[in-house]
Enzyme design. Structure first.
Site, PDB file in Angstrom:
ATOM      1  N   SER A  43      -1.529  -3.162   2.243  1.00 51.50           N
ATOM      2  CA  SER A  43      -0.587  -1.434   2.164  1.00 51.50           C
ATOM      3  C   SER A  43      -1.482  -0.818   1.951  1.00 51.50           C
ATOM      4  O   SER A  43      -1.314   0.207   2.338  1.00 51.50           O
ATOM      5  CB  SER A  43       0.400  -2.203   1.694  1.00 51.50           C
ATOM      6  OG  SER A  43       1.832  -2.989   1.845  1.00 51.50           O
TER       7      SER A  43
ATOM      8  N   LYS B 104      -0.850   2.760   4.055  1.00 54.54           N
ATOM      9  CA  LYS B 104       0.036   3.971   4.140  1.00 54.54           C
ATOM     10  C   LYS B 104      -0.541   5.284   3.342  1.00 54.54           C
ATOM     11  O   LYS B 104      -0.080   5.657   3.035  1.00 54.54           O
ATOM     12  CB  LYS B 104       0.945   3.078   2.557  1.00 54.54           C
ATOM     13  CG  LYS B 104       1.763   2.354   3.159  1.00 54.54           C
ATOM     14  CD  LYS B 104       2.453   1.256   1.971  1.00 54.54           C
ATOM     15  CE  LYS B 104       3.398   0.168   2.948  1.00 54.54           C
ATOM     16  NZ  LYS B 104       3.634  -0.698   1.460  1.00 54.54           N
TER      17      LYS B 104
ATOM     18  N   SER C 164       4.648   0.517  -2.873  1.00 50.46           N
ATOM     19  CA  SER C 164       4.239   0.308  -1.449  1.00 50.46           C
ATOM     20  C   SER C 164       5.809   0.053  -0.898  1.00 50.46           C
ATOM     21  O   SER C 164       5.553  -1.599  -0.395  1.00 50.46           O
ATOM     22  CB  SER C 164       3.414  -0.976  -2.356  1.00 50.46           C
ATOM     23  OG  SER C 164       2.889  -1.048  -0.441  1.00 50.46           O
TER      24      SER C 164
ATOM     25  N   LYS D 292      -4.448   2.597  -3.653  1.00 51.34           N
ATOM     26  CA  LYS D 292      -3.845   2.091  -3.206  1.00 51.34           C
ATOM     27  C   LYS D 292      -3.813   0.758  -2.934  1.00 51.34           C
ATOM     28  O   LYS D 292      -4.969   0.967  -2.703  1.00 51.34           O
ATOM     29  CB  LYS D 292      -3.328   2.645  -2.089  1.00 51.34           C
ATOM     30  CG  LYS D 292      -2.330   1.871  -0.864  1.00 51.34           C
ATOM     31  CD  LYS D 292      -0.536   2.664  -2.130  1.00 51.34           C
ATOM     32  CE  LYS D 292       0.307   1.282  -1.016  1.00 51.34           C
ATOM     33  NZ  LYS D 292       0.606  -0.462  -2.043  1.00 51.34           N
TER      34      LYS D 292
END
Length: 402
Positions: free
Chosen positions: A88, A91, A143, A248
């Site tokens: 993720s 992202k 997320s 993140k």
């Protein structure tokens, strides 16, 4: 003898009819002692370099890196250019493209496809409406894989076209070892990036005020089917590390536990990346501590600072003063035992006219022989071309020289 007489007569005519007073040459300003001069016709592009002090952190992560967000210098790296699954952390580029290409206030109608995406979710329902800004909050903070597909459909019409934008944007930023196949990092054998590329993308994303605000948020509320959704950031660094302000998390079986984190202390900002780590938070803290402890900022050039004077042909002045375009800051080891060099690369055969602010070369800074920064060198003033009659006189005088 006859030829020499004719030349003298021509010179006399020029002197009597046209000659004007030649401006006095300006006093040459001082030149720095610690500058190395080289002259090249073509100026090479030099990427910001990296250097390490000591052995650096000992990490379980398959790949890791800490970068100075202000200068772009890599302060420590382990397998920085090794393509790997990144889960993720994808992202980050998804949000960047959305922020650059979309309108935060636009309303997206959630499709069945977006609502049905597997994995981490903010539990979107088909037909509900959220702004692009709310979806980006859902993607970066909680997320949401579903939020990422909804973002893509809102900005580009469908996910495939949006992914093309992601790959194009990443490549333009210099992330040349990345290939994205989706918006959220769900497993795909061809969906890969590197620790260096992620840091590079993050460094640029953090320059966007909306991105910076979102990834620094611990909690946030957006609309939901029952009135609201309360989002909690998955990045525990925001609670556990002094100065943490992003970025993140990411986890899949293939990628392992990943984290891109950022922190700011005493005016310095660092970015840490760990991929497939046994303890992503502890190892990110090691990297950030290493960068803050072992390195400091040093100003090596000040806007308007004079570096040298460059000869100019056919001009009313023999030389043009050369100055630096802007302040230049680099990261250097805290230890005083390091070698810092400044290398000036200047154009050859400069001919008038020269315009004020014209790029005449580059100043490159090296630490321990590694390039760590560079900046344009500019003409400090305009230099006019000699009038035609004085150019003619100059040519005559050159012919008379033995």
């Amino acid at each position: 003898m006859q030829k020499r007489t004719v030349l003298y007569l021509m010179m006399l005519c020029v002197l009597v009819l046209f000659l004007t007073t030649v401006p006095a040459a300006a006093q040459e300003p001082g030149i720095q002692d610690d500058v190395i001069f080289s002259y090249e016709e073509s100026l090479p592009w030099v990427e910001t370099g990296s250097f390490q002090q000591g052995n650096g952190p000992h990490l379980s992560a398959a790949a890791a890196l800490v970068m100075d967000a202000d200068t772009g210098q890599v302060l420590y790296a382990k397998n920085p250019h090794q393509p790997r699954p990144i889960a993720s952390t994808t992202k980050i580029i998804t949000a960047l493209v959305a922020l650059e290409c979309g309108n935060l206030t636009d309303t997206a109608i959630i499709s069945k496809r977006a609502a049905g995406v597997e994995g981490s979710s903010i539990y979107l329902k088909a037909g509900e409406k959220l702004t692009l800004e709310e979806l980006i909050y859902g993607a970066l903070m909680h997320s949401g894989n579903d939020a990422c597909v909804a973002i893509a459909e809102q900005v580009a019409g469908d996910e495939k076209d949006f992914v093309n934008l992601m790959n194009y944007r990443a490549y333009r930023l210099g992330a040349h070892n990345s290939n994205f196949c989706n918006t959220n990092g769900l497993p795909d054998d061809h969906h890969l990036s590197t620790a260096y590329d992620l840091a590079l993308i993050t460094r640029h994303a953090l320059k966007n005020s909306a991105f910076r605000s979102i990834v620094a948020s611990k909690t946030h509320t957006i609309r939901g089917p029952q009135g609201k959704r309360i989002l909690s950031n998955t990045n525990k660094m925001l609670w556990d590390y002094q100065g943490a302000d992003g970025v993140k998390t990411g986890t899949t079986n293939a990628a392992g536990k990943c984290l891109v984190s950022s922190a700011t202390r005493d005016g310095r900002s660092l970015i840490a990346v760990v991929l497939h780590s046994d303890d992503r938070y502890a190892e990110s803290i090691q990297l950030l501590n290493y960068g803050f402890t072992h390195y400091k900022h040093q100003k090596v050039a000040t806007r308007g600072q004079l570096f040298t004077q460059l000869p100019v042909k056919d001009s009313v002045k023999e030389k043009v003063p050369v100055t630096v375009a802007a302040d230049l800051m680099v990261s250097v080891p805290v230890s005083p035992e390091f070698i810092l060099e400044k290398d000036i690369m200047l154009e050859q055969g400069l001919t008038a006219p020269v315009h004020k602010g014209q790029v005449l070369g580059k100043l490159q800074v090296l630490v321990e022989g590694e390039p760590v920064g560079e900046i344009d060198l500019l003409a400090q003033e305009a230099i006019e071309k000699l009038p035609y009659h004085r150019l003619l006189l100059s040519k005559i005088l050159n012919q008379l020289e033995p």
